[in-house]
Design an enzyme around this catalytic site. Structure first.
Site, PDB file in Angstrom:
ATOM      1  N   ARG A 226       0.877  -1.161  -0.018  1.00  0.00           N
ATOM      2  CA  ARG A 226       0.166  -0.041   0.032  1.00  0.00           C
ATOM      3  C   ARG A 226       1.073   1.173   0.011  1.00  0.00           C
ATOM      4  NH1 ARG A 226      -3.363  -2.642  -1.570  1.00  0.00           N
ATOM      5  NH2 ARG A 226      -5.568  -3.308  -0.406  1.00  0.00           N
ATOM      6  N   HIS A 274      -0.575   0.362  -9.633  1.00  0.00           N
ATOM      7  CA  HIS A 274      -1.550  -0.501  -8.728  1.00  0.00           C
ATOM      8  C   HIS A 274      -2.264  -1.465  -9.536  1.00  0.00           C
ATOM      9  CE1 HIS A 274      -3.755  -0.724  -4.496  1.00  0.00           C
ATOM     10  NE2 HIS A 274      -3.486  -1.780  -5.042  1.00  0.00           N
TER      11      HIS A 274
END
Ligand code: NAP
Length: 311
Positions: A226, A274
């Site tokens: 993350r 991502h």
């Protein structure tokens, strides 16, 4: 009465899951598309629900996360913490994450970017020799579902692999470091540092200047977990000082990564949007319908998140 599931996803994306969900004996409504009475909702699925929405559903029985990480739920100050939160765990997802990690370790280890540059300059760069694999130590932050698979794949390629987790592990061929007291020793032997941790109060900002300073000179950092794990300015400083050789980033403090971010053009950073692994909609829909069936039978789901621990 059939259980009712609320999908809390961007409306244009709902069609990815709907054809699979609608085959199950449940009624499905989509947030911002369909009218529904909050008290009629039994189950919810989302990745990052708007803060405060889940608490408006008084009869919720289980919340399903479409992603492996649940930081998008736990950041909601109004999350109804007494409702089971179940996260997506899938072998294919772990395999794809491991592929991403292996790809970027090998790109750096085999100096592929330097060969790409040499080719662009029509230059025969045979003098570029890779470091010995057995001398290239891999350190994985987080030896959970994904970290264990990534570690096994790297071990098969001949790299010495160590992992750091909260509790001690016994994964074959992977040296286990556990807890804060072993963090520094773990970092000191990590030529590659690969972050596969959940984002929690304890792990936020863990990739910072102090951490980088404890890595060997010339280490390479991969963050596929993350964006909140990484202090981006500290990374750029450690790269510019020459202490770190490079980094691969799949996740960012702000997503999409803003146009003006120095990360885009940094010569030592590989940035991807991502995409390290994307949950397969069919598998994710099956996971939700199976989870609803379990809940209806009164079973506790094995992937239920420990909300107090944060993952
Ligand atoms: P997991 O199975 O829950 O594993 C988490 C690991 O982190 C465990 O080994 C755990 O230790 C360790 N850990 C947690 N807090 C710690 C702490 N404070 N100190 C030391 N170790 C700690 O999670 P997972 O399924 O492998 O997923 C990991 C993360 O990958 C997700 O949370 C998500 O953020 C990220 N992800 C990213 C993508 C992408 O496309 N970029 C896709 C999927 C997942 P213990 O084993 O001792 O509990």
């Amino acid at each position: 009465m059939r259980p009712k599931l609320l999908m809390i996803v961007p409306v244009p994306l709902a069609g990815l899951w709907l054809p699979f969900l609608e085959k199950a004996p449940i009624d499905v409504v989509v947030q911002d598309r369909d009218a529904y009475a909050p008290a009629s909702i039994d189950y919810a699925l989302s990745f990052r629900p708007p803060h405060g929405l889940l608490k408006t559903l008084p009869n919720l029985k289980t919340i399903f996360s479409l992603g492996a990480g649940v930081d998008g739920f736990l950041s909601d100050p109004d999350l109804p913490k007494q409702i089971p939160l179940v996260r997506f765990v899938d072998d294919q997802l772990s395999t794809e994450m491991a592929q991403y990690v292996v790809l970027h370790v090998l790109m750096q280890h085999r100096q592929q970017r330097a060969f790409d540059r040499a080719q662009q300059e029509s230059r025969w760069a045979q003098a570029l020799l890779p470091r010995k694999t057995e001398d290239t130590r891999i350190g994985i932050l987080g030896l959970g579902e994904i970290g264990t698979v990534a570690g096994a794949r790297l071990r098969e390629l001949g790299f010495p692999v160590a992992g750091w987790s909260r509790t001690r592990k016994t994964a074959p061929g992977i040296e286990s470091y556990a807890g804060d007291s072993e963090f520094e020793a773990f970092l000191g032997q990590s030529d590659f540092l690969i972050c596969l941790l959940p984002l929690t109060g304890e792990t936020r900002g863990i990739l910072n200047a102090r951490t980088f300073a404890m890595l060997p000179q010339g280490a390479y950092v991969i963050n596929a977990a993350r964006g909140g794990h990484l202090i981006e300015d500290d990374l750029v400083a450690a790269l510019d000082s020459g202490h770190l050789a490079g980094a691969t980033l799949d996740v960012f403090q702000t997503e999409p990564l803003p146009k003006e971010s120095p990360i885009w053009q940094h010569p030592k950073i590989v940035a991807t949007p991502h995409i390290a692994a994307i949950s397969d909609p069919r598998v994710a829909a099956n996971f939700v319908t199976d989870g609803i069936a379990r809940a209806e039978r009164g079973e506790r789901h094995p992937n239920t998140v420990d909300v107090a621990r944060g993952y």
